[in-house]
Write a protein that holds these residues in place. Structure first.
Motif, PDB file in Angstrom:
ATOM      1  N   HIS A 279     119.566  41.792-117.936  1.00 54.33           N
ATOM      2  CA  HIS A 279     119.073  41.394-116.610  1.00 54.33           C
ATOM      3  C   HIS A 279     118.928  39.880-116.633  1.00 54.33           C
ATOM      4  O   HIS A 279     118.103  39.345-117.382  1.00 54.33           O
ATOM      5  CB  HIS A 279     117.722  42.046-116.303  1.00 54.33           C
ATOM      6  N   THR A 280     119.717  39.171-115.873  1.00 51.56           N
ATOM      7  CA  THR A 280     119.756  37.707-115.968  1.00 51.56           C
ATOM      8  C   THR A 280     118.964  37.062-114.833  1.00 51.56           C
ATOM      9  O   THR A 280     118.907  37.591-113.712  1.00 51.56           O
ATOM     10  CB  THR A 280     121.202  37.191-115.913  1.00 51.56           C
ATOM     11  N   ARG A 281     118.378  35.914-115.154  1.00 49.34           N
ATOM     12  CA  ARG A 281     117.708  35.061-114.178  1.00 49.34           C
ATOM     13  C   ARG A 281     118.074  33.605-114.483  1.00 49.34           C
ATOM     14  O   ARG A 281     118.254  33.241-115.646  1.00 49.34           O
ATOM     15  CB  ARG A 281     116.173  35.225-114.249  1.00 49.34           C
ATOM     16  N   ASP A 282     118.136  32.781-113.459  1.00 45.51           N
ATOM     17  CA  ASP A 282     118.466  31.362-113.629  1.00 45.51           C
ATOM     18  C   ASP A 282     117.210  30.531-113.361  1.00 45.51           C
ATOM     19  O   ASP A 282     116.643  30.590-112.265  1.00 45.51           O
ATOM     20  CB  ASP A 282     119.590  30.961-112.663  1.00 45.51           C
ATOM     21  N   SER A 283     116.774  29.772-114.353  1.00 46.59           N
ATOM     22  CA  SER A 283     115.570  28.938-114.186  1.00 46.59           C
ATOM     23  C   SER A 283     115.876  27.635-113.482  1.00 46.59           C
ATOM     24  O   SER A 283     114.941  26.893-113.140  1.00 46.59           O
ATOM     25  CB  SER A 283     114.964  28.637-115.555  1.00 46.59           C
ATOM     26  N   ASN A 284     117.162  27.316-113.291  1.00 46.02           N
ATOM     27  CA  ASN A 284     117.570  26.055-112.676  1.00 46.02           C
ATOM     28  C   ASN A 284     116.997  24.830-113.405  1.00 46.02           C
ATOM     29  O   ASN A 284     116.720  23.793-112.800  1.00 46.02           O
ATOM     30  CB  ASN A 284     117.144  26.012-111.197  1.00 46.02           C
ATOM     31  N   GLY A 285     116.791  25.004-114.720  1.00 39.33           N
ATOM     32  CA  GLY A 285     116.322  23.889-115.527  1.00 39.33           C
ATOM     33  C   GLY A 285     114.861  23.557-115.346  1.00 39.33           C
ATOM     34  O   GLY A 285     114.387  22.529-115.849  1.00 39.33           O
ATOM     35  N   ASP A 286     114.111  24.389-114.652  1.00 42.38           N
ATOM     36  CA  ASP A 286     112.702  24.106-114.370  1.00 42.38           C
ATOM     37  C   ASP A 286     111.815  25.003-115.229  1.00 42.38           C
ATOM     38  O   ASP A 286     112.034  26.217-115.329  1.00 42.38           O
ATOM     39  CB  ASP A 286     112.409  24.360-112.881  1.00 42.38           C
ATOM     40  N   ASN A 287     110.785  24.391-115.835  1.00 42.51           N
ATOM     41  CA  ASN A 287     109.902  25.127-116.745  1.00 42.51           C
ATOM     42  C   ASN A 287     109.132  26.226-116.024  1.00 42.51           C
ATOM     43  O   ASN A 287     108.986  27.350-116.541  1.00 42.51           O
ATOM     44  CB  ASN A 287     108.917  24.171-117.411  1.00 42.51           C
ATOM     45  N   TYR A 288     108.618  25.915-114.838  1.00 48.80           N
ATOM     46  CA  TYR A 288     107.801  26.901-114.130  1.00 48.80           C
ATOM     47  C   TYR A 288     108.654  28.035-113.569  1.00 48.80           C
ATOM     48  O   TYR A 288     108.227  29.193-113.548  1.00 48.80           O
ATOM     49  CB  TYR A 288     107.028  26.208-113.010  1.00 48.80           C
TER      50      TYR A 288
END
Length: 816
Positions: free
Chosen positions: A20-29
């Motif tokens: 199951h993938t998620r993209d953090s977009n380079g953001d820690n929060y």
């Protein structure tokens, strides 16, 4: 691809991974929110990722509370540790593991200063303490740190690069994520910092993915060196790489072909390890706990510790090499050193645990920035054209540094022995070094300035080098680096010499020690007796009293060679004895002459302790460290006086009792300079070892090794002699050194000679005795033979009578 390969090979497994993938977009929060969403809504039992070290901190905190293992193949910061985050697993190499490869590379090329360029993130900052410690171990200095923020634009990066151009150091260690590292090199080539003389070393954060970078970025990196994680080349890896390139072009038909990165291999092996661990544990036990977060209820995975231990115990041979975890992370298998060229990269060396850096023998030399094969020296004078600031100070000894100010132009004119050595060293440098002299303090303030203050200006970066008669002292080496000394080392006393002639009436006895006099007398008598015994004629003519006999013995010891000797043995004894007398008398004459000569040149003081015992006053050069040294030697402060160089002679002539001093304690170069002008009246007594004079540079200055080599070149040849003659004249002074009083000759110096003559005399006497005994025995034998002959004659005369009687008796017996 890892999922497909694993379950194709292990189709009989009862468990399956679901991604199951998620993209953090380079953001820690966003990474933390994505992890919470996956835990709450998808009831996940393991997290692979996140990509960045700063995100891993947040996600691992959530993993600890939910007991869900967080497995990252790209979060390399050393600050992340399973000790503080027990459910964090690193299936990649800790960044700190590569610092020894970097330092081995720097040490191999002899660079003395390094500037790290790193991003202002958890990943970027994490390596710096470890890199600093490793560089400190090899005595390499970090004069400046260049920190690039995540939000830096091209303009800000170029501004930072221009700042680096104004500094001397030209060796840079780049520790950045691939995207930011690419931006840095594109800007570096634009500002002219990928040219000749520069050194760029990339950590594996960039080098591990260099095959997947854009061709323009690789071209901009041309000449740089990189540390790349070692991956053994296997057939399995080659097959996977072929399939990877094919799959990549299918998914990205418009992109340039690229190589599979090391991080991709770790990702592949991570899936394999997790799938094997899940099959072993067979996890199902998930439950909602009452732990509350800002996002709602946080589930707890009760089989999480079992899964964590199972992953730790997994061992197999993966694409990246041996997969084995220890202390929550992959173990270092070594690194390769690569050289980026326009065509790509090539391996030029390697480093393995516990080894020094090794270079590949089958590869050509490294291509440095500017497409040159010449090894950069690691530093340059800044592009601003600033000259080397050479500090000088007016001292008491103008022979070493003489400072003059032009009254019209106020220009500084310097000369002297130290200046000549410095300028001669600069001429011998393998590269041009422009410089200018700057005066420390005003000329009128020279008396109040100290050399400690002068040297400290180098530490304050007011000067690039301080030259002059600067003693190399331990306390000064704490904040500056010195070149090798260019003068003789040591501290000595200047003391007057005695000029009175020794009037001792028994001086003629001093050349020989008492034991040698006694031995000589004993052998005189023994040799005389031996000659007297060996010569029968002399012994037969001996008449008179015992005193007369003694006189004859002494006469034979001295004048035996004038006598007419008949015995071979006595002649041998006399020859050896005359040789001993010749050596003894020659040595006596030489020793007596030396005593009579040296006696006039003896120093008035031979030991510094005598000055303390007698309570004498002692002097030293104003502003010198010798004043502190005298106090360390237990001189009373009231007994120590400081003088300028031109007042030494006057103070010594007055003496301690008349307002002067009994001795001047000074460094040997100053002492020799003084004795060159006052040779006949004073001498030098060395009392203390010091390092000599040197030039002071800032700590870690790259100029120190080259200047030191140039100074050694000067002091090994005729140049230093010519410089000394120029400023001190001919220093060939007989008093220039410790005067040692001639000692008496002892028996130990001649025991071999006495042994030789004693053995010869004794052996001759023994031979004489043996010969005499043989003669006496022969004589006794002759006497015995004569007596035996007389007895036999008497027996023959009596024998006929006895026979006649016997015959007559026989006749009587027959007759009847």
């Amino acid at each position: 691809m890892a999922m497909e390969d694993f379950y194709t090979t292990n189709g009989n497994y009862s468990t399956r991974l679901m991604l199951h993938t998620r993209d953090s977009n380079g953001d820690n929060y966003q990474a933390a929110e994505a992890a919470l969403d996956l835990l709450q809504n998808m009831k996940i039992q393991a997290i692979i990722g996140p990509e960045k070290s700063s995100q891993a901190v947040f996600v691992s905190e959530i993993g600890n509370k939910s007991q869900v293992p967080v497995i990252s193949f790209s979060a390399t910061s050393p600050t992340l540790s399973s000790m503080h985050l027990p459910f964090f697993i690193r299936t990649t190499i800790n960044d700190a593991a590569q610092v020894y490869t970097i330092t081995a590379l720097i040490k191999a090329f002899g660079w003395r200063e390094v500037v790290p360029i790193y991003e202002d993130t958890e990943f970027g900052r994490g390596i710096i303490p470890f890199l600093t410690d490793a560089l400190d171990e090899i005595d390499v200095r970090i004069p400046y740190r260049s920190l690039i923020s995540e939000s830096s634009t091209d303009d800000r990066i170029q501004k930072e690069l221009y700042k680096l151009q104004t500094k001397q150091t030209r060796v840079f260690v780049v520790h950045m994520a691939p995207s930011r590292g690419s931006t840095l090199f594109l800007n570096a080539i634009e500002v002219g910092m990928m040219s000749k003389g520069y050194v760029w070393i990339m950590t594996n954060g960039v080098t591990n993915v260099i095959g997947s970078l854009n061709a323009s970025v690789i071209s901009a990196m041309s000449g740089a060196l990189g540390i790349q994680t070692y991956v053994p080349q296997t057939e399995k890896l080659e097959n996977f790489a072929t399939r990877w390139r094919k799959r990549f072009l299918e998914v990205n038909p418009n992109d340039e072909p690229c190589e599979v990165s090391t991080f991709a291999l770790w990702a592949y092996d991570t899936i394999y390890a997790l799938a094997m661990a899940v099959e072993e544990v067979g996890v199902q036990n998930t439950k909602i706990d009452k732990n509350i977060t800002s996002s709602g209820h946080l589930p707890v995975f009760y089989d999480g510790p079992k899964l964590l231990n199972a992953i730790y115990n997994i061992k197999f041979q993966g694409l990246s090499g041996s997969f084995q975890l220890k202390d929550g992370q992959m173990q270092n298998s070594g690194f390769d050193v690569i050289n980026v060229v326009k065509e790509g990269k090539r391996k030029v060396g390697y480093w393995r645990e516990g080894q020094n850096l090794s270079r590949q023998p089958d590869l050509s030399t490294i291509v440095w920035p500017g497409e040159t094969n010449i090894i950069p020296k690691g530093w340059e004078f800044p592009v601003s054209g600033r000259k080397l600031r050479v500090g000088v100070m007016k001292g008491s000894f103008t022979e070493f540094v003489k400072v003059e100010i032009d009254p019209v132009t106020n220009d500084i004119r310097v000369s002297g022995r130290s200046v000549d050595v410095f300028e001669a060293a600069i001429k011998r440098m393998p590269y041009a070094v422009p410089y200018e002299y700057q005066l420390f303090g005003a000329v009128s303030e020279a008396n109040s300035l100290t050399y400690n203050d002068f040297v400290y200006q180098v530490y304050l970066q007011n000067y690039d080098v301080a030259i002059g008669d600067i003693a190399i002292r331990y306390n000064r080496t704490l904040y500056v680096d010195f070149t090798v000394p260019y003068t003789e080392s040591g501290v000595a006393m200047i003391v007057p010499v005695k000029t009175s002639v020794n009037k001792n009436t028994l001086i003629f006895l001093r050349p020989l020690s008492l034991d040698l006099w006694i031995a000589s007398f004993v052998f005189f008598i023994y040799t005389g007796i031996a000659i007297l015994i060996l010569e029968p004629n002399l012994r037969a003519s001996l008449e008179g009293s015992i005193s007369g006999h003694f006189g004859t013995i002494v006469h034979l010891s001295v004048f035996a060679h004038q006598e007419k000797l008949e015995s071979i043995l006595s002649k041998v004894v006399v020859i050896v004895w005359v040789f001993v007398l010749l050596v003894l008398t020659s040595s006596y004459t030489a020793s007596l002459s030396s005593m009579l000569t040296v006696q006039q040149l003896q120093p008035t003081v031979t030991d510094v302790n005598d000055l303390i015992k007698n309570g004498d006053y002692v002097g030293y050069g104003a502003g010198s460290f010798v004043g502190d040294l005298l106090r360390q030697l237990n001189f009373e402060k009231s007994k120590i006086r400081s003088y300028k160089f031109d007042k030494y002679d006057e103070a010594l002539r007055k003496g301690s009792a008349n307002g002067g001093v009994a001795a001047i304690v000074e460094e040997i170069p100053y002492v020799k300079s003084f004795l060159a002008k006052h040779c006949k009246s004073y001498t030098m007594i060395e009392i203390y070892k010091s390092a000599g004079f040197g030039f002071a540079f800032p700590k870690g200055s790259a100029l120190v090794p080259d200047i030191s080599r140039a100074i050694i070149n000067i002091t090994d040849g005729d140049d230093i002699i010519q410089i000394e003659k120029k400023w001190s004249g001919d220093q060939n002074c007989q008093n220039n050194g410790n005067i040692i009083e001639s000692n008496s000759l002892s028996f130990l110096s001649f025991w071999g000679l006495f042994l030789m003559t004693g053995v010869v005399s004794t052996v001759s006497l023994l031979i004489c005795v043996i010969i005499s005994l043989c003669k006496n025995r022969r004589k006794m034998s002759n006497i015995t033979s004569v007596e035996t002959s007389s007895d036999e004659l008497n027996d023959i005369e009596a024998f006929p009578t006895m026979n006649q009687d016997e015959n007559q008796e026989g006749d009587r017996e027959v007759r009847p």
